[in-house]
Structures are given as structure tokens and as C-alpha cells.
Design a protein around this motif. Structure first.
Motif, short mmCIF file in Angstrom:
data_model
loop_
_atom_site.label_atom_id
_atom_site.label_comp_id
_atom_site.label_asym_id
_atom_site.label_seq_id
_atom_site.Cartn_x
_atom_site.Cartn_y
_atom_site.Cartn_z
N PHE A 181 23.95 1.40 -22.52
CA PHE A 181 23.51 0.60 -21.38
C PHE A 181 23.11 -0.79 -21.85
N CYS A 182 23.28 -1.77 -20.98
CA CYS A 182 22.85 -3.14 -21.25
C CYS A 182 21.70 -3.49 -20.32
N GLY A 183 20.72 -4.19 -20.85
CA GLY A 183 19.61 -4.69 -20.05
C GLY A 183 19.40 -6.16 -20.36
N ILE A 184 19.30 -6.99 -19.32
CA ILE A 184 19.18 -8.43 -19.50
C ILE A 184 17.71 -8.82 -19.57
N VAL A 185 17.34 -9.49 -20.65
CA VAL A 185 15.98 -9.96 -20.83
C VAL A 185 16.06 -11.43 -21.24
N ASP A 186 15.74 -12.34 -20.35
CA ASP A 186 15.81 -13.76 -20.68
C ASP A 186 14.79 -14.11 -21.75
N GLY A 187 15.11 -15.12 -22.54
CA GLY A 187 14.30 -15.46 -23.70
C GLY A 187 12.89 -15.91 -23.42
N ASP A 188 12.59 -16.28 -22.17
CA ASP A 188 11.22 -16.68 -21.83
C ASP A 188 10.49 -15.63 -21.00
N ASP A 189 11.10 -14.45 -20.83
CA ASP A 189 10.50 -13.37 -20.07
C ASP A 189 10.17 -12.20 -21.00
N TRP A 190 9.67 -11.09 -20.43
CA TRP A 190 9.44 -9.93 -21.27
C TRP A 190 9.45 -8.65 -20.44
N LEU A 191 9.58 -7.52 -21.14
CA LEU A 191 9.62 -6.20 -20.51
C LEU A 191 8.27 -5.50 -20.61
N VAL A 192 7.99 -4.63 -19.65
CA VAL A 192 6.83 -3.75 -19.78
C VAL A 192 7.21 -2.64 -20.76
N PRO A 193 6.25 -2.01 -21.43
CA PRO A 193 6.56 -1.11 -22.55
C PRO A 193 7.45 0.08 -22.24
N ASP A 194 7.41 0.62 -21.02
CA ASP A 194 8.20 1.80 -20.70
C ASP A 194 9.48 1.48 -19.92
N ALA A 195 9.87 0.22 -19.88
CA ALA A 195 11.02 -0.17 -19.05
C ALA A 195 12.30 0.56 -19.45
N ALA A 196 12.66 0.50 -20.72
CA ALA A 196 13.92 1.10 -21.16
C ALA A 196 13.91 2.62 -20.99
N ARG A 197 12.81 3.26 -21.33
CA ARG A 197 12.74 4.72 -21.18
C ARG A 197 12.83 5.11 -19.70
N THR A 198 12.14 4.37 -18.83
CA THR A 198 12.15 4.69 -17.40
C THR A 198 13.56 4.62 -16.82
N VAL A 199 14.26 3.52 -17.10
CA VAL A 199 15.60 3.35 -16.55
C VAL A 199 16.60 4.29 -17.23
#
Length: 222
Positions: free
Chosen positions: A84-102
Motif C-alpha cells: 500500500f502507498c500512503g501520501i505524507v507531505d514533507g511539512d505534515d505528519w501522521l498520528v502514531p496508529d495511522a498505518a496500522r489502522t488503515v
């Protein structure tokens, strides 16, 4: 490999460390990050290289010419090797469980091919708000294009064999164009959780190209 995080970076020196740190603390550890530097004029490359030296999951691609956001993101898609691909722009960020949740949603419901979610917004200094609302259906693209198909955007990497997921020739409204492309060949799911933090910068692409974005959005809808 489960995830490829696609990070387009242009003059993100002030923010790229927070972005990459948010990937390193993901509860899902099976990932790679493809950082494509779009010929930054600040020390973004040096910041990314310091992460590359410490974490082999992070890879840096340096463009020889400035291609714009769409060009950088399209290059990242080419290098992705995750499921899977997930887009994360260089000035933004993910919450810690984002990848596991999706990732769990993809595993439990194999009938869909791309996702988007709710997101937080953050000021340039990092103050986080939950004001951002996202459309729950791709049909919202035709009604509320500013918030429809919101962050966090993910898709099955295998879709790149069927379509050109990202058009490298358009400088903005890339996300809306991508949503329409994905919707032509796959099924989307809205994740009703805030999984991403979008930083509103005074000088970011959205602010600088507001009127051009409306124009290119019209092209994407044709």
C-alpha cells in the motif's frame, strides 16, 4: 513490505524532521519511506540524509530539476515497493496508529482499493486543531472539492499497473485529479478517524496557488 510512505519535499527544512519522526514511531513497523526532494534550495536534503543514515527504511530520491508537487509525487510512486502507498507531505505528519489502522481495514475488507480519512489541521507553529472535515464519498468531489478526498490518502500500489495514478504535469489540485483517476478503476473507503495532521503554512502551495488551484480543478472535472 506492507507500506510505502510517499513524501514529496520542497524546502521543508523546518518541518521534515517532524514528518519523518512521525513515520518512525508508527505502531506498524513494516514500511519504507520514499522521500523525493524537488530540488530544494534550503537544507532539506541534509536533514533527510541524517535520517537515511539512521534508518535504512528511509530512502532519498533527488530530482535533477524542479518538477513541482505532481512531478515529485509521481516519481515517488515509481519507487514504491510496499503493498500500500500512503501520501505524507514533507511539512505534515501522521498520528502514531495511522498505518496500522488503515492496514487493518485493507486486510479486513479486500474489496476496496483506496482510502481517505479525517485529518487535524496545524498552524505553521504546530498548534493542532480538529476543525478539518472530510467528505465521506468521492461524489463529494463535485460538491465540496476543498475538503473531499482529504488526508490521509492511501491506495493499493498495484493500481499503478492499471492507471497513471499521479499526473506529473499539473502543478496543483493533484489530489483531486488523483481521486478521479482512482475512482475510475477501484473502490474507495472513507476512514472516519483523524489519522493525519495537515499544516497550514502561509507560504505553502495551497496559499500561493489558490486561484490556479480552482482553475486546474475545473480541468480535472472535465
Amino acid at each position: 513490505m506492507k507500506w510505502s510512505f510517499l513524501v514529496a519535499c520542497y524546502n521543508c527544512s523546518k518541518y521534515i524532521s517532524q514528518c519523518l519522526d512521525s513515520l518512525r514511531v508508527q505502531s506498524e513497523s513494516d514500511w519504507e519511506a520514499i522521500v523525493v526532494d524537488d530540488l530544494s534550495t534550503d537544507d532539506s536534503i541534509e536533514k533527510v540524509e541524517s535520517f537515511v543514515s539512521r534508518d535504512q527504511r528511509i530512502k532519498l530520491v533527488k530530482l535533477a530539476e524542479n518538477r513541482g508537487y505532481g512531478g515529485a509525487l509521481a516519481e515517488a510512486v515509481k519507487h514504491a515497493s510496499g503493498q500500500f502507498c500512503g501520501i505524507v507531505d514533507g511539512d505534515d505528519w501522521l498520528v502514531p496508529d495511522a498505518a496500522r489502522t488503515v492496514g487493518q481495514r485493507y486486510d479486513e475488507e479486500p474489496g476496496f482499493d483506496f482510502t481517505w480519512s479525517k485529518a487535524y489541521t496545524a498552524s505553521e507553529r504546530g498548534f493542532v486543531s480538529d476543525k478539518w472535515e472530510a467528505g465521506s464519498d468521492t461524489s463529494d468531489l463535485f460538491k465540496n472539492w476543498a475538503n473531499a478526498y482529504s488526508h490521509w490518502r492511501t491506495f493499493r500500489t498495484s493500481l499503478r499497473e492499471q492507471i497513471q495514478i499521479v499526473d506529473p504535469s499539473i502543478p496543483c489540485a493533484v489530489d483531486k485529479d488523483m481521486a478521479l483517476r482512482l475512482d475510475e478503476v477501484g473502490n474507495g473507503r472513507f476512514i472516519d478517524q483523524r489519522l493525519y495532521v495537515y499544516r497550514k503554512r502561509q507560504t505553502n502551495l495551497t496559499a500561493l496557488l489558490r486561484y490556479q488551484q480552482v482553475f486546474y480543478h475545473g480541468i480535472a472535472m472535465e
